[in-house]
Scaffold this active site. Structure first.
Site, PDB file in Angstrom:
ATOM      1  N   GLU A 105       0.847  -1.199   0.000  1.00  0.00           N
ATOM      2  CA  GLU A 105       0.000   0.000   0.000  1.00  0.00           C
ATOM      3  C   GLU A 105       0.881   1.247   0.000  1.00  0.00           C
ATOM      4  OE1 GLU A 105      -2.809  -0.342   3.233  1.00  0.00           O
ATOM      5  OE2 GLU A 105      -3.214  -2.443   2.748  1.00  0.00           O
ATOM      6  N   CYS A 118       3.894   8.741  -0.287  1.00  0.00           N
ATOM      7  CA  CYS A 118       4.321   7.972   0.886  1.00  0.00           C
ATOM      8  C   CYS A 118       4.467   6.514   0.458  1.00  0.00           C
ATOM      9  CB  CYS A 118       3.263   8.129   1.978  1.00  0.00           C
ATOM     10  SG  CYS A 118       3.618   7.176   3.451  1.00  0.00           S
ATOM     11  N   CYS A 125       5.477  -5.501   8.975  1.00  0.00           N
ATOM     12  CA  CYS A 125       6.590  -4.924   9.731  1.00  0.00           C
ATOM     13  C   CYS A 125       6.809  -5.767  10.984  1.00  0.00           C
ATOM     14  CB  CYS A 125       6.274  -3.481  10.124  1.00  0.00           C
ATOM     15  SG  CYS A 125       7.643  -2.682  10.999  1.00  0.00           S
ATOM     16  N   CYS A 129       5.042  -1.636  16.683  1.00  0.00           N
ATOM     17  CA  CYS A 129       4.673  -0.440  17.440  1.00  0.00           C
ATOM     18  C   CYS A 129       3.207  -0.609  17.840  1.00  0.00           C
ATOM     19  CB  CYS A 129       4.882   0.816  16.603  1.00  0.00           C
ATOM     20  SG  CYS A 129       6.623   1.018  16.156  1.00  0.00           S
ATOM     21  N   CYS A 132       0.017   0.692  15.649  1.00  0.00           N
ATOM     22  CA  CYS A 132       0.144   0.703  14.185  1.00  0.00           C
ATOM     23  C   CYS A 132      -0.484  -0.541  13.552  1.00  0.00           C
ATOM     24  CB  CYS A 132       1.627   0.775  13.841  1.00  0.00           C
ATOM     25  SG  CYS A 132       1.975   0.563  12.105  1.00  0.00           S
ATOM     26  N   GLY A 174       6.142  -0.736   6.937  1.00  0.00           N
ATOM     27  CA  GLY A 174       7.488  -1.260   7.157  1.00  0.00           C
ATOM     28  C   GLY A 174       8.457  -0.257   7.750  1.00  0.00           C
ATOM     29  N   GLU A 175       9.569  -0.799   8.208  1.00  0.00           N
ATOM     30  CA  GLU A 175      10.663   0.016   8.763  1.00  0.00           C
ATOM     31  C   GLU A 175      11.738   0.097   7.672  1.00  0.00           C
ATOM     32  OE1 GLU A 175      11.975   1.814  11.585  1.00  0.00           O
ATOM     33  OE2 GLU A 175      13.607   1.860  10.137  1.00  0.00           O
ATOM     34  N   SER A 206      12.075   7.529   7.138  1.00  0.00           N
ATOM     35  CA  SER A 206      11.606   7.588   8.522  1.00  0.00           C
ATOM     36  C   SER A 206      11.989   6.298   9.246  1.00  0.00           C
ATOM     37  CB  SER A 206      10.081   7.721   8.485  1.00  0.00           C
ATOM     38  OG  SER A 206       9.568   7.654   9.777  1.00  0.00           O
ATOM     39  N   SER A 229      10.588   8.503  14.319  1.00  0.00           N
ATOM     40  CA  SER A 229       9.244   8.290  14.884  1.00  0.00           C
ATOM     41  C   SER A 229       9.403   8.195  16.390  1.00  0.00           C
ATOM     42  CB  SER A 229       8.652   6.987  14.336  1.00  0.00           C
ATOM     43  OG  SER A 229       8.547   7.070  12.944  1.00  0.00           O
ATOM     44  N   LEU A 230       9.322   9.323  17.066  1.00  0.00           N
ATOM     45  CA  LEU A 230       9.659   9.374  18.488  1.00  0.00           C
ATOM     46  C   LEU A 230       8.475   8.927  19.364  1.00  0.00           C
ATOM     47  CD1 LEU A 230      12.073  10.148  20.267  1.00  0.00           C
ATOM     48  CD2 LEU A 230      11.044  12.415  20.507  1.00  0.00           C
ATOM     49  N   HIS A 231       7.385   9.654  19.285  1.00  0.00           N
ATOM     50  CA  HIS A 231       6.103   9.279  19.909  1.00  0.00           C
ATOM     51  C   HIS A 231       6.069   9.243  21.433  1.00  0.00           C
ATOM     52  CE1 HIS A 231       5.262   8.448  15.804  1.00  0.00           C
ATOM     53  NE2 HIS A 231       5.774   7.240  15.781  1.00  0.00           N
ATOM     54  N   ASN A 305      -4.603   8.395  14.328  1.00  0.00           N
ATOM     55  CA  ASN A 305      -5.680   7.898  13.469  1.00  0.00           C
ATOM     56  C   ASN A 305      -6.093   6.524  13.974  1.00  0.00           C
ATOM     57  OD1 ASN A 305      -5.561  10.038  11.392  1.00  0.00           O
ATOM     58  ND2 ASN A 305      -3.477   9.266  11.207  1.00  0.00           N
ATOM     59  N   CYS A 348      -1.541   7.883   8.526  1.00  0.00           N
ATOM     60  CA  CYS A 348      -0.362   7.351   9.200  1.00  0.00           C
ATOM     61  C   CYS A 348      -0.737   6.265  10.188  1.00  0.00           C
ATOM     62  CB  CYS A 348       0.326   8.459   9.978  1.00  0.00           C
ATOM     63  SG  CYS A 348       0.947   9.702   8.901  1.00  0.00           S
TER      64      CYS A 348
HETATM   65  S1  SF4 Z   1       5.000   2.421  13.012  1.00  0.00           S
HETATM   66 FE1  SF4 Z   1       6.415   1.864  11.369  1.00  0.00          FE
HETATM   67  S2  SF4 Z   1       8.052   0.709  12.417  1.00  0.00           S
HETATM   68 FE2  SF4 Z   1       6.309   0.760  13.843  1.00  0.00          FE
HETATM   69  S3  SF4 Z   1       5.155  -1.151  13.405  1.00  0.00           S
HETATM   70 FE3  SF4 Z   1       4.255   0.487  12.127  1.00  0.00          FE
HETATM   71  S4  SF4 Z   1       5.307   0.301  10.163  1.00  0.00           S
HETATM   72 FE4  SF4 Z   1       6.552  -0.791  11.694  1.00  0.00          FE
END
Ligand code: SF4
Length: 357
Positions: A105, A118, A125, A129, A132, A174-175, A206, A229-231, A305, A348
């Site tokens: 996607e 994007c 992944c 996280c 996500c 993905g990372e 990212s 991606s700090l969060h 989201n 996101c």
């Molecule tokens: S935020 Fe990014 S790194 Fe974290 S699980 Fe989702 S896709 Fe993977």
């Protein structure tokens, strides 16, 4: 009964995909056939600049070479991407079906100023996280460079390449730094001045915090932007939200980001997803401002989201404003991401096979 996930080579044609070959590698393949290297320059221009994907129509190539091209490289792209648009037509979600049946996607977002694409770097992944949708899928596999480039082409084709300038962010599924080689190869291909000629300054990668790979990326000197991606602003909370923090905690991550920014001469973006009642307090804002000041950086706030099945809530607009106002005088640059694509499950953190209704 378990089903093995097919590898990316399942169903692949005999010749490698054109879209995963740098111009140098295409030149090498031509060289093996005794064809001069400059023919690779011509083919790149045909495909990426004149959008011609039928070798037989590349009129300045000798007929004998045109006939050989299918054996050198495969010019086909994933067929018929599915495209979903928001009601305002500003955001589009693309679903590409790859040769092995995996789905990837991608999202295009238009503002008055620019188009941003994007792109995804993996199917699923592994980093899990906690907020996500992609993390819920687990990792199916890495994408190959050609599958990353194909996402850009699918979106460019859909928008009829009307945007001379567009940005690419590796913030899809993905990372990206867990698939560093393919991501860097795709960046080089997108960057080629005989190809799409996309400046590295228009590309941002990212990461959730793979510190060794940030250092490796710095050494490659590709000049791409880095977003973290700090969060969360304490290790205690970040360990829960972004589990890779247990391996590389905040201080180490910010050190690596500082070094990266210094090496490439660019500000780092700190991405901060606001989860209602979790990380949106004034003490969080104060710590975030301190981190942002210590780096050359900008802060991007992303009101969460929602994802079905996950417990997190989006903060109220007032809470988002209050958080941003607390940051404004103390952090160098703060933006609130205008949430795009929530109705398509394209915003996101929402990419993960959720279907628009
Ligand atoms: S935020 Fe990014 S790194 Fe974290 S699980 Fe989702 S896709 Fe993977």
């Amino acid at each position: 009964m378990t089903h093995a996930v097919p590898g990316p080579d399942a169903g692949a044609p005999a010749s490698p995909s054109f879209y995963g070959l740098s111009r140098t590698r295409l030149g090498d393949r031509f060289g093996e056939l005794g064809v001069p290297r400059y023919r690779a320059d011509q083919v790149f221009s045909w495909v990426y600049q004149k959008r011609q994907r039928d070798a037989s129509a590349m009129s300045n190539l000798p007929a004998a070479l045109r006939a050989k091209i299918p054996a050198v490289c495969d010019l086909s792209l994933p067929a018929n991407p599915k495209v979903y648009a928001t009601a305002d037509g500003m955001t589009h979600k693309f679903v590409l079906e790859l040769r092995d049946g995996a789905r990837v996607e991608s999202v295009s977002m238009r503002t008055e100023k620019r188009l941003t694409l994007c792109v995804s770097s993996q199917v699923g992944c592994a980093l899990k996280c906690s907020f996500c949708a992609t993390g819920l899928m687990g990792l199916k596999r890495n994408l190959r460079a050609e599958e990353i480039v194909a996402q850009v082409i699918a979106m460019g084709d859909h928008h009829a390449w009307q945007d001379e300038r567009f940005n690419i962010v590796f913030m899809g599924m993905g990372e990206p730094l867990a698939n560093l080689d393919a991501v860097c190869e795709a960046v080089r291909i997108l960057h080629d001045d005989r190809g799409l000629n996309l400046g590295a300054r228009r590309i941002t990668v990212s990461t959730s915090g793979l510190v060794p790979q940030i250092r490796e990326l710095a050494k490659l000197n590709l000049q791409v932007g880095l977003a973290i991606s700090l969060h969360a602003t304490t290790d205690e909370l970040r360990d829960q939200l972004v589990p890779v923090n247990k391996r590389w905690p905040i201080a180490e991550l910010l050190d690596a980001a500082r070094e990266y920014g210094h090496t490439v001469g660019r500000r780092t973006t700190l991405e901060y997803t606001l989860l209602g009642g979790v990380n949106d307090g004034m003490a969080d804002a104060d710590r975030l401002a301190k981190f942002a000041r210590a780096l050359p950086s900008k802060v991007n706030l992303i009101p969460y989201n929602p994802v079905p099945g996950l417990p997190w809530k989006r903060p109220s607009p007032e809470a988002v404003e209050a958080f941003a106002h607390r940051l404004y005088p103390h952090a160098p640059a703060v933006t609130i991401r205008d949430t795009k694509g929530g109705e398509l499950w394209a915003a996101c953190g929402q990419l993960g096979g959720l279907s628009p209704s």
